[in-house]
Design an enzyme around this catalytic site. Sequence first.
Site, short mmCIF file in Angstrom:
data_model
loop_
_atom_site.label_atom_id
_atom_site.label_comp_id
_atom_site.label_asym_id
_atom_site.label_seq_id
_atom_site.Cartn_x
_atom_site.Cartn_y
_atom_site.Cartn_z
N LYS A 53 -13.36 10.49 -15.25
CA LYS A 53 -13.54 9.50 -14.19
C LYS A 53 -15.02 9.44 -13.77
O LYS A 53 -15.60 8.37 -13.65
CB LYS A 53 -12.67 9.92 -13.00
CG LYS A 53 -12.79 9.03 -11.79
CD LYS A 53 -11.93 9.61 -10.67
CE LYS A 53 -12.03 8.77 -9.41
NZ LYS A 53 -11.40 7.46 -9.56
N LYS B 99 2.50 -2.25 -16.33
CA LYS B 99 2.98 -0.87 -16.44
C LYS B 99 3.45 -0.54 -17.85
O LYS B 99 4.06 -1.35 -18.52
CB LYS B 99 4.11 -0.66 -15.45
CG LYS B 99 3.59 -0.81 -14.05
CD LYS B 99 4.07 0.24 -13.10
CE LYS B 99 3.12 0.28 -11.92
NZ LYS B 99 3.77 0.06 -10.64
N ILE C 14 -2.36 -7.39 1.91
CA ILE C 14 -1.29 -6.49 1.49
C ILE C 14 -1.36 -5.15 2.23
O ILE C 14 -0.43 -4.35 2.17
CB ILE C 14 -1.32 -6.31 -0.04
CG1 ILE C 14 -1.23 -7.68 -0.72
CG2 ILE C 14 -0.20 -5.44 -0.55
CD1 ILE C 14 -0.01 -8.51 -0.33
N GLY C 15 -2.45 -4.88 2.91
CA GLY C 15 -2.47 -3.68 3.74
C GLY C 15 -3.80 -2.97 3.79
O GLY C 15 -4.39 -2.81 4.85
N TRP D 217 6.38 7.82 -7.74
CA TRP D 217 5.02 8.32 -7.88
C TRP D 217 4.89 9.77 -7.47
O TRP D 217 3.81 10.28 -7.22
CB TRP D 217 4.05 7.43 -7.11
CG TRP D 217 4.01 6.03 -7.69
CD1 TRP D 217 4.62 5.63 -8.86
CD2 TRP D 217 3.35 4.88 -7.18
NE1 TRP D 217 4.37 4.29 -9.08
CE2 TRP D 217 3.60 3.81 -8.06
CE3 TRP D 217 2.56 4.65 -6.04
CZ2 TRP D 217 3.10 2.53 -7.86
CZ3 TRP D 217 2.06 3.37 -5.84
CH2 TRP D 217 2.32 2.32 -6.73
N HIS E 180 6.41 -5.60 -0.86
CA HIS E 180 5.35 -5.98 -1.78
C HIS E 180 5.56 -5.27 -3.11
O HIS E 180 5.88 -4.08 -3.15
CB HIS E 180 3.98 -5.60 -1.20
CG HIS E 180 2.89 -5.58 -2.21
ND1 HIS E 180 2.39 -6.73 -2.76
CD2 HIS E 180 2.24 -4.56 -2.81
CE1 HIS E 180 1.45 -6.41 -3.65
NE2 HIS E 180 1.35 -5.10 -3.70
N GLU F 122 2.39 -9.94 -7.26
CA GLU F 122 1.27 -10.22 -8.15
C GLU F 122 1.50 -11.57 -8.82
O GLU F 122 2.60 -11.89 -9.20
CB GLU F 122 1.22 -9.12 -9.20
CG GLU F 122 0.03 -9.13 -10.11
CD GLU F 122 0.17 -10.08 -11.29
OE1 GLU F 122 -0.85 -10.38 -11.89
OE2 GLU F 122 1.30 -10.53 -11.58
N HIS G 206 -7.78 -6.58 -8.74
CA HIS G 206 -8.20 -5.57 -9.70
C HIS G 206 -9.50 -5.94 -10.40
O HIS G 206 -9.97 -5.22 -11.26
CB HIS G 206 -7.08 -5.30 -10.70
CG HIS G 206 -5.88 -4.71 -10.03
ND1 HIS G 206 -4.89 -5.50 -9.48
CD2 HIS G 206 -5.53 -3.44 -9.75
CE1 HIS G 206 -3.99 -4.71 -8.92
NE2 HIS G 206 -4.35 -3.45 -9.07
N CYS H 17 -2.67 -7.63 -4.16
CA CYS H 17 -2.43 -6.21 -3.88
C CYS H 17 -3.40 -5.78 -2.78
O CYS H 17 -4.15 -6.61 -2.25
CB CYS H 17 -2.61 -5.37 -5.15
SG CYS H 17 -1.87 -3.73 -5.04
N1 GLN Z 1 -0.09 -1.51 1.17
C1 GLN Z 1 -0.68 -1.00 -0.02
C2 GLN Z 1 -2.16 -1.35 -0.06
O1 GLN Z 1 -2.52 -2.36 0.41
C3 GLN Z 1 -0.01 -1.54 -1.26
C4 GLN Z 1 -0.59 -0.99 -2.53
C5 GLN Z 1 0.21 -1.24 -3.80
O2 GLN Z 1 1.00 -2.11 -3.89
N2 GLN Z 1 -0.01 -0.49 -4.81
O3 GLN Z 1 -2.97 -0.62 -0.57
ZN ZN Z 2 0.29 -3.91 -4.95
#
Ligand code: GLN
Ligand code: ZN
Length: 763
Positions: free
Chosen positions: A18, A114, A438-439, A568, A647, A671, A700, A732
């Site tokens: 990384k 994925k 999304i947060g 996860w 989500h 997405e 992304h 996302c």
């Molecule tokens: N609420 C999370 C964020 O905004 C959702 C992340 C995800 O879907 N992987 O980071």
């Molecule tokens: Zn997401």
Amino acid sequence: MKTYAYGYPRLGKQREYKRLIEGYWKQEVTELQLREGLDRLERERLRIYHQAVDTYPIGEMTFYDAMLDHGLMFGLVPEAVADGLRVGRSWDAPLDLAAYYRLARGADAWEMTKWFNTNYHYLVPPISDQTEFRLVWAKPLLAWQQYQTGVPYLIGPYTFVALSKGYRPQALPQLLASLTAVYAELLRRCQQAGAPLVHVDEPALAGDVPQEHWPLIRQTYQQLAEAAPILLFTYYDTPADWDTLWQLPVRGFGLDLIHSGGAATVQQSTVSALVSALQRHPLRPDQILVLGVVNGRNIWKTSLQRTADYLRQIQHAAQAEIWISNAAPLSHLPVSVASEEKMEPALRQRLAFADERLTELRLLQRLVTNTSASAEKDAELQQWNAYPPPPASWRQETVRQRLASLKGEDFRRPTDYAQRDRLQRQRLRLPLFPTTTIGSFPQTEEVRRMRNAFKNGRISAPEYDQFIREQIRHVVQVQEEIGLDVLVHGEFERSDMVEFFAEKLDGIALTQQGWVLSYGTRVYRPPIIYGDVVRTRPMTVQEITFAQSLTSRPMKGMLTGPVTILAWSFVREDVPLREVAWQIALALQDEVRDLEAAGIAVIQIDEPAFREMAPLRRHRWPEYFDWAVKAFRLASRAQPHTQIHTHMCYSEFNEILPYIEQLDADVITIEATRSKGEVIEAFERHSYPRQIGPGVYDVHSPAVPSVESIVAILRRVARIIPPERIWVNPDCGLKTRRWEEVLPALRHLVQAASQLRQEHQHR
Ligand code: GLN
Ligand code: ZN
């Protein structure tokens, strides 16, 4: 019996992988340093393999992703990038790294999705009906020549085509044929160069292979077998039918005996099925069976005596040579338990990460080869499974009783969607095309530094809380200023959406160094669910209510769903998954109640792993989705006037829409940008009776989407879904982005929404 291991993590003990690559992106590491650094990492991996096992693959190392590499090897290079590919002498020489990373994460980025039912994301090779493959980069051969060891490694042609996108199903035969010719050439070259075998991964053969594909697969392998002796690996499940698999004329088969039918350990029934398949259809003595018996996907030690017994049963029935191996690549595991100095010994003694899996292979080899008398004297062997029984504190009667007394109505919201929708609209008073995120917002260097300072005791809890409050205050201001409708608190207090909750719940442990790659250079530390899960105090209420106190707009409560926490994490194997999921769901339900009581009107429960947890085999879907849907419904059993969002990202939605509907969430955000509208097409075919926020901004990629591009997506969506059911949001969370990217992108998003609003108000 020989030992064979594959997929050993490329991350490095100190996450060197990384650091090198990200350093290169930030121009702190030169190209030469990057190439030399990865070479060092690869040599270290090979040394570890070499010390532990007899044979292993060569060529697994990548600058980002193996599927991307394969796409490039076979000529899937846009014209602009093609110039960068030259033929070189070391495995990495042909790569123009700038061009490579443009495909991985830049403006030309391939779609990411994925990898089977794992949490690894691969880059999806874009092919079309007309694609003609050609060999432009012989990566495994070059690696083999460079390091002079192991077995050249490839992802198989069937899996490669099956996982690529952009062609119609009827084109598959000709695509596979074109690809097979290229593989044959590559294999022939490996053989001529003296490679003893070639490792070919075909995990797709462990899923549902359409019946009409088998003749094509047979043709492919007939051709490839003429080119070189192949070890053909399947994993993540066992192929539906051994006899069909045996017909492929390869030198050997690598099998995953653990994840057969969704099991977590090797089952006697799997062993017996294999034994009878071998009796029906004996393999030749010169063939090899590579038996995956130590788990590449979970971290509990292998029961060595029992496994040795299974191996003997199979050896007894098979004429073929038996090799002992891992079940699924070791890349899903952290590197070594040895780094977990602070972990409770009762837990640590039960664990095996990648290094320990290699030890297990060595021990199993000794156990199967030696007589039982000497095994009894073997101290290392004796100690491996000699840990004390689980401590009493791992069991919690309250949650067990709660679980036992659940009734049908506990899994349903008392009011139906139509009625809830009315109540929620009255309460929230949102415009048409409401905007939200999304947060998470950018996790800056400063945020990470402060979190570390707090964790290492360099700043006090009140100081850290104060810092988080400032971040929240800032992000609320920013969102108000940009004009978003439903706000978030930014998730600054969370390092990771699962880890954060794991830390607060009883029965789940965190690791210090248990990093695993989830895509590219992105790593996460899966928590370990070892006991009954219980919430002892509110987990998010403080931050959310503080954020709500700063604004009159609705503030979204933000929770990670039960299925995602499960997916996860590394999960205990002593109780059924459904029970673990429901225990977590009950903890989240308590959190939902507390948020409601604090006046929060909108609560998002993220379930990005909802699809990925689904078994590879369709016939096992109903069982999985039954408990997974129930887990979500249990967690989200809110009052009618509370709006529940969920989500998901990178899901193949078309197939699971009926199950998504069963979740009964009021709003779903998904997405949609990177898959270029594919997701929207799914909703075209299956009407979704609730509200939906198709992601209009690909988080992304660092690129800032234009207003026009967002408007275009929204117009398309508005042709399929009634406008009053459409939300406008990124696809996302924004935590990996920088503020400089996020601010203009969100401004464009808000502008696009208001343009759509105008277009629709005039109707
Ligand atoms: N609420 C999370 C964020 O905004 C959702 C992340 C995800 O879907 N992987 O980071
Ligand atoms: Zn997401």
